[in-house]
Each structure stands twice: as structure tokens, then as C-alpha cells.
Scaffold this motif. Structure first.
Motif, PDB file in Angstrom:
ATOM      1  N   LEU A   1      22.589  61.540  51.261  1.00 41.78           N
ATOM      2  CA  LEU A   1      23.215  60.276  50.869  1.00 41.78           C
ATOM      3  C   LEU A   1      22.528  59.142  51.618  1.00 41.78           C
ATOM      4  O   LEU A   1      22.489  59.128  52.853  1.00 41.78           O
ATOM      5  CB  LEU A   1      24.704  60.299  51.191  1.00 41.78           C
ATOM      6  CG  LEU A   1      25.513  59.064  50.797  1.00 41.78           C
ATOM      7  CD1 LEU A   1      25.477  58.854  49.284  1.00 41.78           C
ATOM      8  CD2 LEU A   1      26.954  59.195  51.284  1.00 41.78           C
ATOM      9  N   LEU A   2      21.972  58.197  50.874  1.00 42.38           N
ATOM     10  CA  LEU A   2      21.254  57.083  51.478  1.00 42.38           C
ATOM     11  C   LEU A   2      22.205  55.931  51.794  1.00 42.38           C
ATOM     12  O   LEU A   2      23.152  55.683  51.050  1.00 42.38           O
ATOM     13  CB  LEU A   2      20.153  56.591  50.539  1.00 42.38           C
ATOM     14  CG  LEU A   2      19.080  57.611  50.163  1.00 42.38           C
ATOM     15  CD1 LEU A   2      18.108  56.999  49.152  1.00 42.38           C
ATOM     16  CD2 LEU A   2      18.327  58.087  51.402  1.00 42.38           C
ATOM     17  N   PRO A   3      21.940  55.197  52.877  1.00 43.48           N
ATOM     18  CA  PRO A   3      22.762  54.028  53.181  1.00 43.48           C
ATOM     19  C   PRO A   3      22.438  52.871  52.238  1.00 43.48           C
ATOM     20  O   PRO A   3      21.341  52.782  51.691  1.00 43.48           O
ATOM     21  CB  PRO A   3      22.379  53.688  54.622  1.00 43.48           C
ATOM     22  CG  PRO A   3      20.968  54.185  54.744  1.00 43.48           C
ATOM     23  CD  PRO A   3      20.896  55.424  53.897  1.00 43.48           C
ATOM     24  N   ILE A   4      23.409  51.995  52.050  1.00 46.93           N
ATOM     25  CA  ILE A   4      23.185  50.757  51.296  1.00 46.93           C
ATOM     26  C   ILE A   4      22.586  49.738  52.255  1.00 46.93           C
ATOM     27  O   ILE A   4      23.157  49.449  53.310  1.00 46.93           O
ATOM     28  CB  ILE A   4      24.499  50.234  50.697  1.00 46.93           C
ATOM     29  CG1 ILE A   4      25.094  51.276  49.748  1.00 46.93           C
ATOM     30  CG2 ILE A   4      24.260  48.911  49.969  1.00 46.93           C
ATOM     31  CD1 ILE A   4      24.195  51.630  48.567  1.00 46.93           C
ATOM     32  N   VAL A   5      21.417  49.208  51.909  1.00 50.51           N
ATOM     33  CA  VAL A   5      20.734  48.285  52.821  1.00 50.51           C
ATOM     34  C   VAL A   5      21.309  46.874  52.663  1.00 50.51           C
ATOM     35  O   VAL A   5      21.846  46.532  51.609  1.00 50.51           O
ATOM     36  CB  VAL A   5      19.215  48.274  52.570  1.00 50.51           C
ATOM     37  CG1 VAL A   5      18.637  49.673  52.746  1.00 50.51           C
ATOM     38  CG2 VAL A   5      18.894  47.729  51.195  1.00 50.51           C
ATOM     39  N   PRO A   6      21.211  46.054  53.695  1.00 48.22           N
ATOM     40  CA  PRO A   6      21.705  44.677  53.606  1.00 48.22           C
ATOM     41  C   PRO A   6      20.973  43.881  52.525  1.00 48.22           C
ATOM     42  O   PRO A   6      19.815  44.172  52.205  1.00 48.22           O
ATOM     43  CB  PRO A   6      21.423  44.101  54.999  1.00 48.22           C
ATOM     44  CG  PRO A   6      21.281  45.285  55.887  1.00 48.22           C
ATOM     45  CD  PRO A   6      20.703  46.372  55.034  1.00 48.22           C
ATOM     46  N   PRO A   7      21.614  42.866  51.957  1.00 50.46           N
ATOM     47  CA  PRO A   7      20.994  42.089  50.876  1.00 50.46           C
ATOM     48  C   PRO A   7      19.684  41.422  51.251  1.00 50.46           C
ATOM     49  O   PRO A   7      18.846  41.192  50.385  1.00 50.46           O
ATOM     50  CB  PRO A   7      22.075  41.046  50.544  1.00 50.46           C
ATOM     51  CG  PRO A   7      23.357  41.641  51.016  1.00 50.46           C
ATOM     52  CD  PRO A   7      23.005  42.455  52.216  1.00 50.46           C
ATOM     53  N   ASP A   8      19.492  41.117  52.544  1.00 45.77           N
ATOM     54  CA  ASP A   8      18.274  40.416  52.942  1.00 45.77           C
ATOM     55  C   ASP A   8      17.128  41.364  53.310  1.00 45.77           C
ATOM     56  O   ASP A   8      16.049  40.917  53.690  1.00 45.77           O
ATOM     57  CB  ASP A   8      18.555  39.473  54.120  1.00 45.77           C
ATOM     58  CG  ASP A   8      19.115  40.209  55.333  1.00 45.77           C
ATOM     59  OD1 ASP A   8      19.480  41.396  55.193  1.00 45.77           O
ATOM     60  OD2 ASP A   8      19.195  39.586  56.407  1.00 45.77           O
ATOM     61  N   ASP A   9      17.354  42.687  53.183  1.00 49.93           N
ATOM     62  CA  ASP A   9      16.332  43.667  53.519  1.00 49.93           C
ATOM     63  C   ASP A   9      15.654  44.129  52.229  1.00 49.93           C
ATOM     64  O   ASP A   9      15.964  45.177  51.674  1.00 49.93           O
ATOM     65  CB  ASP A   9      16.961  44.852  54.257  1.00 49.93           C
ATOM     66  CG  ASP A   9      15.920  45.816  54.798  1.00 49.93           C
ATOM     67  OD1 ASP A   9      14.713  45.566  54.583  1.00 49.93           O
ATOM     68  OD2 ASP A   9      16.312  46.818  55.426  1.00 49.93           O
ATOM     69  N   GLU A  10      14.680  43.351  51.753  1.00 47.57           N
ATOM     70  CA  GLU A  10      14.093  43.605  50.438  1.00 47.57           C
ATOM     71  C   GLU A  10      13.289  44.895  50.382  1.00 47.57           C
ATOM     72  O   GLU A  10      13.141  45.480  49.305  1.00 47.57           O
ATOM     73  CB  GLU A  10      13.219  42.414  50.013  1.00 47.57           C
ATOM     74  CG  GLU A  10      14.009  41.145  49.753  1.00 47.57           C
ATOM     75  CD  GLU A  10      13.178  40.072  49.077  1.00 47.57           C
ATOM     76  OE1 GLU A  10      12.049  40.380  48.666  1.00 47.57           O
ATOM     77  OE2 GLU A  10      13.668  38.929  48.963  1.00 47.57           O
ATOM     78  N   ASP A  11      12.753  45.362  51.503  1.00 47.51           N
ATOM     79  CA  ASP A  11      11.977  46.597  51.514  1.00 47.51           C
ATOM     80  C   ASP A  11      12.787  47.792  52.010  1.00 47.51           C
ATOM     81  O   ASP A  11      12.230  48.861  52.270  1.00 47.51           O
ATOM     82  CB  ASP A  11      10.732  46.431  52.401  1.00 47.51           C
ATOM     83  CG  ASP A  11       9.777  45.381  51.860  1.00 47.51           C
ATOM     84  OD1 ASP A  11       9.659  45.292  50.623  1.00 47.51           O
ATOM     85  OD2 ASP A  11       9.160  44.658  52.661  1.00 47.51           O
TER      86      ASP A  11
END
Length: 339
Positions: free
Chosen positions: A99-109
Motif C-alpha cells: 500500500l503506497l502513501p498518498i503524497v502531499p499536493p506540492d510533491d509533484e514527483d
């Protein structure tokens, strides 16, 4: 016990041991059998990290599922069945699921970085916004990606979902066969692929049966119960209310049935209802909810199969969609003969 020690005891090089254990044709059958037998006797296990580096495959599939944790979280009506099918199919292929984490909106990569970090062989997506910069960046890479009920666009991508257009048409055809001509719908959010397809199927079947689209007969919901209740109240308040309603999700449909009963309407006498999903509660409510059943485990097994196909395809493989069949389950809410 490492590969160098196994090689020393086998009397061959470490490279030959590696080739033998990986079934490479350069090693004779007799040498391979001797090395495999000695490895089993000594309890040798290949180093997973080393094999990943050598093959550039980790045997891992990432699951990217946005639970909506930032807004308090949300339940998925059939996640468990999808995961059962997905995990079983991946296990048959010797693959695992993380299960992958959801990255913050400002982390485009962020998602690209996760795919590289875990050397993922592919990613399955559910409930994410495919138009965000983070997801778009991931879809532009060669990593195979499959969206469940999610329309993806990019190289080595595919979408797996039910044949929502045909399913919605089946619901309208069922209500038409029962004598209904004033048929309305409560949709899901129309920016979502399944909701848009269900509305398209509803409209197409109305046209095919030469039933006119009446003003106010299409109400937009959000797949949650409250919007189903609100939608039914709006429809019943019309000067000429519908005699039947196709509701694009069971949670909304059950709430819509309750709203109709609270308004003094009988089901299916005054208004018939057909839902979509066949969640467990559909068979438990009274009257039982006529609905469209989806094969959720097949979502998972199909996703695993499509990922394997994409992994073997060229990096320029165009996006495609795989549509799964559905089934109309007739219960009391529509007035049909129960199946």
C-alpha cells in the motif's frame, strides 16, 4: 550461507550459481541440478535486493488508493473483494502487494519517486484524481499502471471497470418492461468515469425506447447516501414525478427508498427503484433492492492480468480499457419477479 560460499562448495563461480538458480541456458542440466540440490541442502536463499538489482524487477505491485484521510476518511463499498481477487492473482504470479502513501499536493514527483524506491513492477490505482500533477507525472513513466473504475491515459496504462453503459441500459430496459415510461435517474459525480458512463447508458436506452428526457429527471448525486435521499425528494416534488428511478449507486438508492417512504410513497407501487453495485445491504433492506451486480473479485484478477500484459508490452503501448460484464439482480423494489 551466501552465493560466494555456495559457489565455493559447488566448485563453480558465483556467476554460474546465479545462472543455474535462474534457469539460464548457459548452464548444463547436470550442473544446474547439482547446484539446486546443494542450495536446498544448505538452506541457501537468494538475496532479494540483489535479484532486484540484477533483474530490475522487485515482484512488488503498488496499490495507490486515496482513502480521503485528509477529510476524515471514507469507506469503500467493495474494496475487500477487489483486494481478495488482486492478491490471489498476484500470488499466483509470485508477486506481492504494498500500500503506497498518498503524497502531499506540492510533491509533484512523489509517486515517481516511490515507484523507483520500491522498484515497482506496476501500480493499481483506485479513487485518485488522475488529473493531478503527481499522478500525471507517474503516468508519463514506463511503469505499468491500471486504474480501477478510473480512466487513465498514458503509455503502458489501462482502465478496468464494469460495462457501465450496458448495465444502465439494462436497468432502464427492466423498468420499461414493467410498464414505466416516466423514468428518472440519480447519478454519481459526473467527473467520474463510472458515473458518466452510467448516465450515458441511461440516456441511450431512453432514446432507443423513444422515451423523452423530461426536465428535472436527471439529478446529480455523489454516491453517498445523503445525496440519494435529497435527489429522491427533488424528484417527488416535481409537478409530474417519475414512477421509476434508476440510482447509480446502492448507498444512494437505499437512502432514496427511505426518503420515498418518509414522503408517504409506497415501493414499488408509487415509485420503483433500481440501484447499482449489489452491496450486502441491498438484499437486507425491505423491500429488497433491485440492482446491478458487479464482479468485484474479477476487478482484482483482471487488474493483475492486465499489469502482466503491460509489463511485457513496449513502453509506447497506448492506453486501453477493459470492460467487465454485469448482472441485473431483481428484487422487490422494482416490482419485478425476484431472481
Amino acid at each position: 550461507m551466501d552465493i560466494d560460499e555456495l559457489a565455493r562448495r559447488s566448485g563453480v563461480s558465483a556467476a554460474t550459481v546465479s545462472r543455474a538458480l535462474n534457469g539460464r541456458p548457459e548452464v548444463s542440466a547436470a550442473t544446474r541440478a547439482r547446484i539446486v540440490a546443494l542450495a536446498a541442502e544448505l538452506g541457501y536463499r537468494p538475496n532479494a535486493s540483489a535479484r532486484t538489482l540484477a533483474s530490475r524487477r522487485s515482484g512488488l505491485i503498488g496499490l495507490l488508493w486515496d482513502t480521503g484521510y485528509r477529510s476524515g476518511g471514507r469507506q469503500h463499498p467493495f474494496l475487500q473483494e477487489v483486494l481478495i481477487g488482486l492478491k490471489a492473482a498476484l500470488s499466483d504470479r509470485g508477486q506481492g502487494l504494498i500500500l503506497l502513501p498518498i503524497v502531499p499536493p506540492d510533491d509533484e514527483d512523489g509517486y515517481v519517486r516511490l515507484a523507483r524506491q520500491y522498484t515497482l513492477d506496476g501500480i493499481v490505482m483506485m479513487g485518485v484524481d488522475q488529473h493531478t500533477p503527481q499522478v500525471r507525472a507517474l503516468l508519463a513513466t514506463p511503469v505499468p499502471c491500471v486504474g480501477l473504475d478510473l480512466a487513465l491515459d498514458g503509455p503502458r496504462t489501462a482502465s478496468v471497470g464494469s460495462d457501465n453503459r450496458t448495465a444502465a441500459a439494462d436497468a432502464v430496459a427492466h423498468l420499461h418492461a414493467l410498464g414505466h415510461r416516466r423514468i428518472a435517474t440519480i447519478t454519481g459525480p459526473l467527473d467520474l468515469w463510472p458515473a458518466a458512463e452510467r448516465l450515458a447508458g441511461f440516456r441511450a436506452e431512453l432514446a432507443r425506447r423513444r422515451l423523452r428526457r423530461r426536465p428535472g429527471y436527471e439529478v446529480t448525486g455523489d454516491f453517498f447516501a445523503a445525496s440519494g435521499a435529497a435527489g429522491m425528494r427533488r424528484l417527488l416534488d416535481l409537478p409530474t414525478p417519475p414512477t421509476a428511478v434508476f440510482v447509480a449507486g446502492d448507498a444512494m438508492a437505499i437512502a432514496a427508498m427511505r426518503a420515498a417512504a418518509d414522503a408517504g410513497r409506497t415501493l414499488p407501487g408509487d415509485v420503483a427503484v433500481v440501484g447499482f453495485d449489489d452491496i450486502d445491504a441491498a438484499a437486507m433492506v425491505r423491500p429488497g433492492l433491485t440492482t446491478i451486480a458487479q464482479d468485484y473479485r474479477r476487478f482484482g484478477t483482471t487488474a493483475a492480468a492486465v499489469l502482466a500484459e503491460l509489463a511485457a508490452a513496449p513502453a509506447t503501448e497506448p492506453s486501453r480499457s477493459v470492460l467487465l460484464p454485469t448482472r441485473l439482480v431483481v428484487r422487490e423494489s422494482s416490482g419485478g419477479t425476484a431472481t
